[in-house]
Write an enzyme that holds these catalytic residues in place. Structure first.
Site, mmCIF file in Angstrom:
data_model
loop_
_atom_site.group_PDB
_atom_site.id
_atom_site.type_symbol
_atom_site.label_atom_id
_atom_site.label_comp_id
_atom_site.label_asym_id
_atom_site.label_seq_id
_atom_site.Cartn_x
_atom_site.Cartn_y
_atom_site.Cartn_z
ATOM 1 N N THR A 1 -5.753 -76.777 -21.872
ATOM 2 C CA THR A 1 -4.807 -77.455 -22.781
ATOM 3 C C THR A 1 -4.828 -78.974 -22.559
ATOM 4 O O THR A 1 -5.112 -79.429 -21.447
ATOM 5 C CB THR A 1 -3.353 -77.025 -22.493
ATOM 6 N N ARG B 1 -6.104 -81.135 -17.380
ATOM 7 C CA ARG B 1 -5.666 -82.312 -16.632
ATOM 8 C C ARG B 1 -4.923 -81.796 -15.399
ATOM 9 O O ARG B 1 -4.295 -80.730 -15.455
ATOM 10 C CB ARG B 1 -4.710 -83.180 -17.471
ATOM 11 N N ASP C 1 -11.768 -79.109 -11.804
ATOM 12 C CA ASP C 1 -12.449 -80.356 -12.152
ATOM 13 C C ASP C 1 -11.448 -81.505 -12.228
ATOM 14 O O ASP C 1 -11.839 -82.662 -12.323
ATOM 15 C CB ASP C 1 -13.183 -80.197 -13.500
ATOM 16 N N GLU D 1 -6.148 -88.525 -9.063
ATOM 17 C CA GLU D 1 -7.612 -88.698 -9.099
ATOM 18 C C GLU D 1 -7.956 -90.140 -8.742
ATOM 19 O O GLU D 1 -7.309 -91.047 -9.262
ATOM 20 C CB GLU D 1 -8.155 -88.334 -10.481
ATOM 21 N N HIS E 1 -13.835 -84.478 -11.901
ATOM 22 C CA HIS E 1 -13.520 -84.729 -13.319
ATOM 23 C C HIS E 1 -14.806 -85.133 -14.062
ATOM 24 O O HIS E 1 -14.903 -86.220 -14.620
ATOM 25 C CB HIS E 1 -12.449 -85.817 -13.459
ATOM 26 N N GLY F 1 -16.464 -83.123 -16.429
ATOM 27 C CA GLY F 1 -16.749 -82.237 -17.561
ATOM 28 C C GLY F 1 -17.693 -82.820 -18.607
ATOM 29 O O GLY F 1 -18.638 -82.167 -19.036
ATOM 30 N N SER F 2 -17.461 -84.059 -19.000
ATOM 31 C CA SER F 2 -18.274 -84.638 -20.085
ATOM 32 C C SER F 2 -19.362 -85.571 -19.562
ATOM 33 O O SER F 2 -20.068 -86.201 -20.348
ATOM 34 C CB SER F 2 -17.355 -85.408 -21.043
HETATM 35 C C1 DGY Z 1 -11.954 -86.277 -21.734
HETATM 36 O O1 DGY Z 1 -12.743 -86.647 -22.599
HETATM 37 O O2 DGY Z 1 -10.741 -86.191 -21.943
HETATM 38 C C2 DGY Z 1 -12.511 -85.985 -20.395
HETATM 39 O O3 DGY Z 1 -11.640 -85.243 -19.622
HETATM 40 C C3 DGY Z 1 -12.852 -87.298 -19.703
HETATM 41 O O4 DGY Z 1 -11.647 -87.948 -19.408
#
Ligand code: DGY
Length: 324
Positions: free
Chosen positions: A208, A237, A261, A266, A285, A287-288
């Site tokens: 979420t 988050r 992650d 952080e 963190h 992910g992307s």
């Molecule tokens: C996003 O795009 O929200 C990723 O978690 C990087 O902050």
């Protein structure tokens, strides 16, 4: 005088060269935005800000009277005080649509890493502990054909459901603000309430956005509802989870493990007890964070910024009310 832009924790700065000559960019990296004197000074003239996770609060907005747009280099925008920005006529933008597959790969990756103990067994090999055939002490648990419960079935959640269902024959349960008809049809995702999802899932994956409603959505009660054999995965988050409740659940063996992650703070502090559990996979963190996707995000963030500063409607405007 040139028009000022602030770049804050914006990694691929070469993308800023595409901005027309009328703009000048001041770059800030790893500073404290509340106290750094040069940053506070730059805010006085800044018309645009582009960057990652800058807390845009009342104080910052007061310090930046000329601000027109904050272009987030992320899809999440919990760092922006949107209501206040809207009141002051400041646009907010984000970067959806370019990072969903990449993030889903990463979050499904840490899910597998946790179930199959990949990081632990990597250390087992590298430390020279692999002496003979594997014993039950090294056995892991299966992913395929299990039940995955996804809390927050938006674009990234759906991409995770796709991998899980089509690639790993998993059953998908989900809990979301709205029904996701596409995922129900394509991945046989079944909508249910949060408690049922927690009770029945072998993997609980939290995806979420962070909002008032989702802050601490996973707490003591929720971890107690999970199966003792289940793994908790957080790709949303850090503040969506009561971290001390998670630590207690791991200590008391109320859940099997976790793959994380994101964290309350952080970068995570070295003494955070979460770092002591061998059955917790931790990533920063990320992910992307692939070359390809970070480039697309940076390009989109600059495109949004420039649109906002040149009187056009940014493609990914979060608060369209601001234009009324
Ligand atoms: C996003 O795009 O929200 C990723 O978690 C990087 O902050």
């Amino acid at each position: 005088m040139k028009r000022k832009i602030i770049a804050y924790n914006f990694e691929l700065t070469e993308n800023l060269n595409k901005l027309p000559d009328e703009f000048e960019v001041e770059i800030f990296d790893s500073i404290n935005p509340k106290t750094d004197p040069a940053f506070i000074e730059a805010l006085k003239d800044a018309e645009g800000i582009v960057g990652l996770a800058l807390p845009v609060d009342q104080q910052l907005l007061e310090r930046a009277p000329k601000l027109k747009i904050v272009s987030n280099n992320s899809t999440g925008y919990n760092n922006l005080l949107i209501e206040e920005m809207t009141k002051r006529g400041v646009m907010g933008t984000n970067t959806p649509g370019v990072l969903e597959d990449t993030t889903a790969d990463a979050i499904f990756g840490i899910l597998i890493a946790s179930a199959r103990r990949i990081a632990e067994l990597d250390q087992f090999v590298k430390s020279g502990s692999w002496k003979g055939h594997l014993t039950t002490a090294e056995y892991a648990i299966d992913v395929h054909h299990k039940t995955l419960g996804i809390i927050g079935l938006g674009k990234i959640g759906s991409a995770i459901a796709k991998r899980a269902h089509l690639g790993f024959d998993m059953n998908i349960l989900y809990h979301n603000r709205k029904r996701n008809v596409m995922a129900e049809k394509n991945y046989q995702a079944v909508y249910c309430d949060l408690d049922k999802l927690l009770k029945e899932s072998d993997f609980v994956c939290l995806m979420t956005p962070l909002t008032r409603e989702t802050e601490n959505i996973m707490g003591e009660r929720e971890f107690k509802l999970m199966k003792k054999s289940a793994i908790f995965v957080n790709g949303s988050r850090g503040k969506t989870v009561d971290e001390s409740a998670l630590i207690d659940a791991l200590r008391n063996k109320e859940i099997h493990g976790a793959a994380l992650d994101v964290y309350q703070i952080e970068p995570i502090k070295k003494d955070n007890p979460l770092l002591q559990f061998p059955n917790v996979v931790t990533t920063p963190h990320m992910g992307s964070s692939t070359y390809e996707t970070e480039l697309k995000m940076a390009e989109l963030a600059v495109e949004n910024l420039l649109a906002g500063l040149t009187g056009k409607r940014p493609k990914n405007l979060i608060n369209p009310e601001v234009l009324k």
